[in-house]
Design a protein around this motif. Structure first.
Motif, PDB file in Angstrom:
ATOM      1  N   PRO A 141      11.447  11.563 -23.608  1.00 19.58           N
ATOM      2  CA  PRO A 141      11.528  10.134 -23.287  1.00 19.58           C
ATOM      3  C   PRO A 141      10.497   9.719 -22.246  1.00 19.58           C
ATOM      4  N   GLY A 142       9.790   8.630 -22.520  1.00 22.22           N
ATOM      5  CA  GLY A 142       8.804   8.107 -21.589  1.00 22.22           C
ATOM      6  C   GLY A 142       7.421   8.708 -21.726  1.00 22.22           C
ATOM      7  N   VAL A 143       7.263   9.739 -22.556  1.00 22.18           N
ATOM      8  CA  VAL A 143       5.959  10.373 -22.737  1.00 22.18           C
ATOM      9  C   VAL A 143       5.220   9.659 -23.862  1.00 22.18           C
ATOM     10  N   ASN A 144       4.112   9.039 -23.527  1.00 20.61           N
ATOM     11  CA  ASN A 144       3.344   8.272 -24.509  1.00 20.61           C
ATOM     12  C   ASN A 144       1.853   8.393 -24.221  1.00 20.61           C
ATOM     13  N   PRO A 145       1.079   8.966 -25.155  1.00 20.42           N
ATOM     14  CA  PRO A 145       1.500   9.479 -26.464  1.00 20.42           C
ATOM     15  C   PRO A 145       2.207  10.826 -26.327  1.00 20.42           C
ATOM     16  N   PRO A 146       2.923  11.260 -27.378  1.00 16.58           N
ATOM     17  CA  PRO A 146       3.539  12.595 -27.344  1.00 16.58           C
ATOM     18  C   PRO A 146       2.492  13.666 -27.050  1.00 16.58           C
ATOM     19  N   ASN A 147       2.918  14.705 -26.331  1.00 17.61           N
ATOM     20  CA  ASN A 147       1.978  15.726 -25.858  1.00 17.61           C
ATOM     21  C   ASN A 147       2.483  17.111 -26.264  1.00 17.61           C
ATOM     22  N   PRO A 148       1.884  17.717 -27.291  1.00 16.07           N
ATOM     23  CA  PRO A 148       2.355  19.019 -27.755  1.00 16.07           C
ATOM     24  C   PRO A 148       1.791  20.207 -26.971  1.00 16.07           C
ATOM     25  N   TYR A 149       0.921  19.957 -25.992  1.00 13.73           N
ATOM     26  CA  TYR A 149       0.168  21.043 -25.368  1.00 13.73           C
ATOM     27  C   TYR A 149       0.594  21.373 -23.944  1.00 13.73           C
ATOM     28  N   ALA A 150       1.045  20.382 -23.184  1.00 14.76           N
ATOM     29  CA  ALA A 150       1.240  20.560 -21.740  1.00 14.76           C
ATOM     30  C   ALA A 150       2.625  21.090 -21.411  1.00 14.76           C
ATOM     31  N   GLU A 151       2.696  21.775 -20.275  1.00 10.93           N
ATOM     32  CA  GLU A 151       3.955  22.187 -19.655  1.00 10.93           C
ATOM     33  C   GLU A 151       4.241  21.213 -18.523  1.00 10.93           C
ATOM     34  N   TRP A 152       5.518  20.938 -18.255  1.00 12.68           N
ATOM     35  CA  TRP A 152       5.884  19.836 -17.383  1.00 12.68           C
ATOM     36  C   TRP A 152       5.302  19.926 -15.969  1.00 12.68           C
ATOM     37  N   ASN A 153       5.352  21.096 -15.325  1.00 10.19           N
ATOM     38  CA  ASN A 153       4.885  21.185 -13.936  1.00 10.19           C
ATOM     39  C   ASN A 153       3.424  20.795 -13.801  1.00 10.19           C
ATOM     40  N   ILE A 154       2.607  21.134 -14.790  1.00  9.29           N
ATOM     41  CA  ILE A 154       1.193  20.772 -14.743  1.00  9.29           C
ATOM     42  C   ILE A 154       0.999  19.326 -15.210  1.00  9.29           C
ATOM     43  N   TYR A 155       1.779  18.912 -16.197  1.00 13.75           N
ATOM     44  CA  TYR A 155       1.655  17.566 -16.764  1.00 13.75           C
ATOM     45  C   TYR A 155       1.921  16.476 -15.732  1.00 13.75           C
ATOM     46  N   VAL A 156       2.898  16.692 -14.857  1.00 13.59           N
ATOM     47  CA  VAL A 156       3.266  15.651 -13.888  1.00 13.59           C
ATOM     48  C   VAL A 156       2.089  15.299 -12.989  1.00 13.59           C
ATOM     49  N   ASP A 157       1.275  16.277 -12.612  1.00 13.90           N
ATOM     50  CA  ASP A 157       0.119  15.995 -11.748  1.00 13.90           C
ATOM     51  C   ASP A 157      -1.048  16.916 -12.122  1.00 13.90           C
ATOM     52  N   PRO A 158      -1.729  16.629 -13.238  1.00 12.56           N
ATOM     53  CA  PRO A 158      -2.837  17.491 -13.672  1.00 12.56           C
ATOM     54  C   PRO A 158      -3.964  17.577 -12.653  1.00 12.56           C
ATOM     55  N   GLU A 159      -4.231  16.484 -11.963  1.00 16.33           N
ATOM     56  CA  GLU A 159      -5.310  16.479 -10.979  1.00 16.33           C
ATOM     57  C   GLU A 159      -5.021  17.471  -9.854  1.00 16.33           C
ATOM     58  N   ALA A 160      -3.782  17.510  -9.392  1.00 11.14           N
ATOM     59  CA  ALA A 160      -3.408  18.449  -8.331  1.00 11.14           C
ATOM     60  C   ALA A 160      -3.592  19.887  -8.802  1.00 11.14           C
ATOM     61  N   ALA A 161      -3.162  20.178 -10.027  1.00 16.08           N
ATOM     62  CA  ALA A 161      -3.306  21.538 -10.556  1.00 16.08           C
ATOM     63  C   ALA A 161      -4.770  21.931 -10.654  1.00 16.08           C
ATOM     64  N   ALA A 162      -5.600  21.021 -11.135  1.00 14.78           N
ATOM     65  CA  ALA A 162      -7.031  21.315 -11.266  1.00 14.78           C
ATOM     66  C   ALA A 162      -7.644  21.630  -9.912  1.00 14.78           C
ATOM     67  N   ARG A 163      -7.280  20.867  -8.896  1.00 11.44           N
ATOM     68  CA  ARG A 163      -7.835  21.089  -7.548  1.00 11.44           C
ATOM     69  C   ARG A 163      -7.380  22.433  -6.971  1.00 11.44           C
ATOM     70  N   VAL A 164      -6.109  22.766  -7.181  1.00 10.81           N
ATOM     71  CA  VAL A 164      -5.596  24.019  -6.627  1.00 10.81           C
ATOM     72  C   VAL A 164      -6.252  25.210  -7.307  1.00 10.81           C
TER      73      VAL A 164
END
Length: 346
Positions: free
Chosen positions: A196-219
């Motif tokens: 729910p609320g995911v638009n467009p649907p995302n078959p690739y991401a895991e939630w912890n990374i999806y919520v803040d991809p920019e933060a994950a990339a920087r870390v």
């Protein structure tokens, strides 16, 4: 062989006495691994934290909560404090971070967050201390800089707090002994899907990374990570058989609490889609051989779209050690033994 000269022997004796004088008489050497836990305080986070609090070879120095993850700030911090009261570690500092991702507006569904706020309704004792007056970034910074030894960081939610801390003080990277991250899906499908609320649907991401991809990339570009992705956690499903075994083997308050969390949603267990996500990451930190890691170059997709938050192998990516499998039997034994106080360190 020529025996050492008297002068050499006396020098060695003096050096030994000098070193001994630097340590208080009879003071034991603390061999515990210093750990900071960064969490979004979902139910599996609480299980992972309870597990580490029971480890005699781990010293939890601080818990920082991300307000942009599953639980909201206030209830997330309160639940962490209540868990510390249960485990008789009330003096560990707890603080919350910002309530939005570094970029974008990805968020968990509202009903998921409400469930996390109450930890599935499983009771815990009242907190014995208040939350820290500092921010999560300040507590994280203080724990890393104030430790005599380098600190292992366990990230169980989106990486917003850690990214902010490293951006404010890049030298913190040198204080990290090891970074364990529960997150990502490198060679397997993600778990965001058409939630729910995911638009467009995302078959690739895991939630912890999806919520803040920019933060994950920087870390990932700053600190080499031990990534515990879905590739590994898919091997440790929560089963009815395990739950039945656990029901008969809960000898401590922490074990009873974790059992009640797992048993609070029997339909989820029966669905076959419930896994020990965060507990596996915690166990991989404490018990060698539970997760098999391999070096991989991983790139986080930060752009919006159906791949946002994806952790994909790429030659231009940053090197991590990614979990590719897990020993389910070894995990289950370590999980139960630790929670029930059967682990002893010489």
């Amino acid at each position: 062989m020529t025996p050492p000269s008297p002068l050499f022997r006396w020098s060695a004796v003096l050096l030994s006495l000098s070193l001994a004088a630097c340590r208080p008489s009879g003071a034991p050497v603390d061999r515990r691994t210093p750990v900071v836990i960064d969490t979004d305080m979902g139910s599996d986070d609480a299980m992972a934290i309870a597990f580490l609090l029971r480890r005699p070879d781990v010293e939890v120095k601080a818990i920082t909560v991300t307000g942009a993850g599953l639980a909201h700030c206030e209830p997330g911090v309160r639940n962490a404090l209540r868990l510390l009261a249960l485990a008789n570690h009330p003096d560990i500092p707890v603080a919350c971070g910002r309530t939005t991702p570094l970029q974008g507006s990805h968020a968990y569904p509202d009903d998921w967050r409400q469930q996390a706020d109450i930890l599935n309704g499983v009771p815990l004792p009242e907190p014995r201390f208040s939350a820290s007056a500092s921010t999560a970034v300040q507590v994280l910074t203080s724990a890393l800089e104030g430790s005599e030894r380098k600190v292992t960081v366990l990230a169980l939610g989106n990486l917003t707090n850690l990214a902010e801390a490293l951006q404010a003080r890049p030298s913190l990277a040198e204080r990290v002994e090891q970074l364990y991250v529960m997150g990502g899906a490198v060679t397997v499908p993600g778990n965001v899907g058409d939630s729910p609320g995911v638009n467009p649907p995302n078959p690739y991401a895991e939630w912890n990374i999806y919520v803040d991809p920019e933060a994950a990339a920087r870390v990932f570009e700053t600190v080499p990570a031990m990534l515990v992705p879905l590739d590994a956690t898919n091997h440790v499903q929560v089963t009815e058989e395990f739950l039945q075994r656990f029901e008969k083997d809960r000898q401590t308050a922490e074990a009873d609490f974790v059992y009640r969390l797992l048993a609070s949603d029997p339909d989820y267990v029966r669905s076959g889609t419930y896994f020990f996500w965060d507990p596996l990451a915690a166990a991989s930190l404490a018990v060698e051989g539970i997760v098999t890691f391999e070096p991989k170059k991983v790139r986080v997709v930060v752009e919006e779209g159906e791949s946002s938050g994806r952790t994909q192998e790429a030659e231009t990516g940053h090197t991590v050690r990614a979990g590719v499998s897990a020993d389910r039997q070894k995990f289950e034994s370590a999980f139960l033994d630790t929670l029930n106080g059967r682990v002893h360190v010489p």
